[in-house]
Design a protein around this motif. Structure first.
Motif, PDB file in Angstrom:
ATOM      1  N   UNK A  11       6.665   4.104 -21.024  1.00 33.92           N
ATOM      2  CA  UNK A  11       7.959   3.477 -21.291  1.00 33.92           C
ATOM      3  C   UNK A  11       8.826   3.368 -20.040  1.00 33.92           C
ATOM      4  N   UNK A  12       8.382   3.959 -18.934  1.00 33.09           N
ATOM      5  CA  UNK A  12       9.147   3.890 -17.693  1.00 33.09           C
ATOM      6  C   UNK A  12       8.988   2.500 -17.096  1.00 33.09           C
ATOM      7  N   UNK A  13      10.095   1.868 -16.789  1.00 35.57           N
ATOM      8  CA  UNK A  13      10.053   0.543 -16.177  1.00 35.57           C
ATOM      9  C   UNK A  13      10.325   0.692 -14.683  1.00 35.57           C
ATOM     10  N   UNK A  14       9.369   0.309 -13.874  1.00 36.17           N
ATOM     11  CA  UNK A  14       9.483   0.414 -12.422  1.00 36.17           C
ATOM     12  C   UNK A  14       9.783  -0.961 -11.836  1.00 36.17           C
ATOM     13  N   UNK A  15      10.393  -0.951 -10.667  1.00 32.55           N
ATOM     14  CA  UNK A  15      10.616  -2.208  -9.952  1.00 32.55           C
ATOM     15  C   UNK A  15       9.285  -2.690  -9.384  1.00 32.55           C
ATOM     16  N   UNK A  16       9.291  -3.881  -8.836  1.00 32.35           N
ATOM     17  CA  UNK A  16       8.041  -4.465  -8.332  1.00 32.35           C
ATOM     18  C   UNK A  16       7.541  -3.719  -7.091  1.00 32.35           C
ATOM     19  N   UNK A  17       6.237  -3.822  -6.865  1.00 30.46           N
ATOM     20  CA  UNK A  17       5.614  -3.245  -5.676  1.00 30.46           C
ATOM     21  C   UNK A  17       5.960  -4.117  -4.477  1.00 30.46           C
ATOM     22  N   UNK A  18       6.277  -3.479  -3.355  1.00 30.11           N
ATOM     23  CA  UNK A  18       6.492  -4.179  -2.094  1.00 30.11           C
ATOM     24  C   UNK A  18       5.678  -3.465  -1.025  1.00 30.11           C
ATOM     25  N   UNK A  19       5.430  -4.151   0.066  1.00 27.04           N
ATOM     26  CA  UNK A  19       4.651  -3.578   1.153  1.00 27.04           C
ATOM     27  C   UNK A  19       5.534  -3.371   2.371  1.00 27.04           C
ATOM     28  N   UNK A  20       5.372  -2.198   2.995  1.00 26.60           N
ATOM     29  CA  UNK A  20       6.030  -1.886   4.259  1.00 26.60           C
ATOM     30  C   UNK A  20       4.981  -1.235   5.149  1.00 26.60           C
ATOM     31  N   UNK A  21       5.309  -0.960   6.389  1.00 25.16           N
ATOM     32  CA  UNK A  21       4.331  -0.325   7.271  1.00 25.16           C
ATOM     33  C   UNK A  21       4.825   1.033   7.739  1.00 25.16           C
ATOM     34  N   UNK A  22       3.870   1.957   7.895  1.00 21.95           N
ATOM     35  CA  UNK A  22       4.141   3.272   8.459  1.00 21.95           C
ATOM     36  C   UNK A  22       3.154   3.473   9.597  1.00 21.95           C
ATOM     37  N   UNK A  23       3.666   3.567  10.796  1.00 21.47           N
ATOM     38  CA  UNK A  23       2.829   3.662  11.998  1.00 21.47           C
ATOM     39  C   UNK A  23       1.785   2.556  12.041  1.00 21.47           C
ATOM     40  N   UNK A  24       2.199   1.355  11.648  1.00 23.98           N
ATOM     41  CA  UNK A  24       1.326   0.188  11.699  1.00 23.98           C
ATOM     42  C   UNK A  24       0.391   0.028  10.516  1.00 23.98           C
ATOM     43  N   UNK A  25       0.388   0.981   9.592  1.00 28.47           N
ATOM     44  CA  UNK A  25      -0.483   0.926   8.415  1.00 28.47           C
ATOM     45  C   UNK A  25       0.296   0.422   7.210  1.00 28.47           C
ATOM     46  N   UNK A  26      -0.217  -0.576   6.493  1.00 29.16           N
ATOM     47  CA  UNK A  26       0.494  -1.060   5.302  1.00 29.16           C
ATOM     48  C   UNK A  26       0.545   0.021   4.215  1.00 29.16           C
ATOM     49  N   UNK A  27       1.711   0.152   3.592  1.00 31.81           N
ATOM     50  CA  UNK A  27       1.920   1.101   2.496  1.00 31.81           C
ATOM     51  C   UNK A  27       2.654   0.354   1.395  1.00 31.81           C
ATOM     52  N   UNK A  28       2.311   0.657   0.143  1.00 32.44           N
ATOM     53  CA  UNK A  28       2.996   0.040  -0.981  1.00 32.44           C
ATOM     54  C   UNK A  28       3.944   1.030  -1.627  1.00 32.44           C
ATOM     55  N   UNK A  29       5.074   0.540  -2.072  1.00 31.62           N
ATOM     56  CA  UNK A  29       6.043   1.350  -2.788  1.00 31.62           C
ATOM     57  C   UNK A  29       6.837   0.473  -3.728  1.00 31.62           C
ATOM     58  N   UNK A  30       7.541   1.105  -4.646  1.00 30.91           N
ATOM     59  CA  UNK A  30       8.394   0.355  -5.557  1.00 30.91           C
ATOM     60  C   UNK A  30       9.714   0.067  -4.856  1.00 30.91           C
ATOM     61  N   UNK A  31      10.160  -1.172  -4.916  1.00 33.70           N
ATOM     62  CA  UNK A  31      11.439  -1.544  -4.305  1.00 33.70           C
ATOM     63  C   UNK A  31      12.537  -0.620  -4.842  1.00 33.70           C
ATOM     64  N   UNK A  32      13.290   0.006  -3.912  1.00 30.76           N
ATOM     65  CA  UNK A  32      14.409   0.852  -4.294  1.00 30.76           C
ATOM     66  C   UNK A  32      14.090   2.330  -4.442  1.00 30.76           C
ATOM     67  N   UNK A  33      12.810   2.704  -4.487  1.00 28.55           N
ATOM     68  CA  UNK A  33      12.497   4.131  -4.560  1.00 28.55           C
ATOM     69  C   UNK A  33      12.679   4.759  -3.185  1.00 28.55           C
ATOM     70  N   UNK A  34      12.739   6.072  -3.120  1.00 29.30           N
ATOM     71  CA  UNK A  34      12.932   6.707  -1.818  1.00 29.30           C
ATOM     72  C   UNK A  34      11.679   6.521  -0.959  1.00 29.30           C
ATOM     73  N   UNK A  35      11.926   6.326   0.301  1.00 33.13           N
ATOM     74  CA  UNK A  35      10.837   6.126   1.252  1.00 33.13           C
ATOM     75  C   UNK A  35       9.903   7.328   1.270  1.00 33.13           C
TER      76      UNK A  35
END
Length: 96
Positions: A11-35
Motif C-alpha cells: 500500500x506504500x506509494x513511492x515516487x518514480x525511479x530516477x537515475x543519478x551517479x555516485x563516483x561515475x556509477x549510475x544509481x537508481x533512487x526514488x525522487x525525493x528520498x534521502x540520498x
C-alpha cells in the motif's frame, strides 16, 4: 502477547525511479528520498574516508548531526542524509 499486523508494504506509494551517479556509477533512487537511503540500498556504504586514518565512513545518525555521510554534490560538500534524490544528480565521495 505480540499481535502481528498485516504486511502493508504493497500500500506504500513511492515516487518514480530516477537515475543519478555516485563516483561515475549510475544509481537508481526514488525522487525525493534521502540520498543516503538510495546509496545504502544500492550497496554504497563507504561514502567517504576519515581525514586522519583514511578509515571508511558512511551513514551513522541519518539525521544530519554527525556529518559522517558527507558527500560532494554538484561541487559542494553536503550531508547525504539531508539531500533529496533528483534525476541526473552528480555525487562523489568527499575525501576531504
Amino acid at each position: 502477547m505480540i499481535r502481528l499486523v498485516p504486511n502493508q508494504a504493497t500500500q506504500i506509494q513511492r515516487s518514480e525511479w530516477v537515475t543519478f551517479t555516485f563516483d561515475g556509477t549510475p544509481v537508481e533512487g526514488h525522487r525525493g528520498e534521502s540520498l543516503v537511503s538510495a546509496l545504502m540500498r544500492a550497496g554504497h556504504l563507504n561514502l567517504r574516508h576519515a581525514p586522519n586514518d583514511k578509515a571508511p565512513r558512511g551513514a551513522f545518525c541519518c539525521m544530519g548531526l554527525c556529518q559522517e555521510c558527507a558527500v560532494v554534490v554538484q561541487g559542494q560538500v553536503v550531508e547525504a542524509c539531508r539531500t533529496d534524490v533528483t534525476a541526473d544528480l552528480v555525487v562523489a565521495r568527499a575525501d576531504v
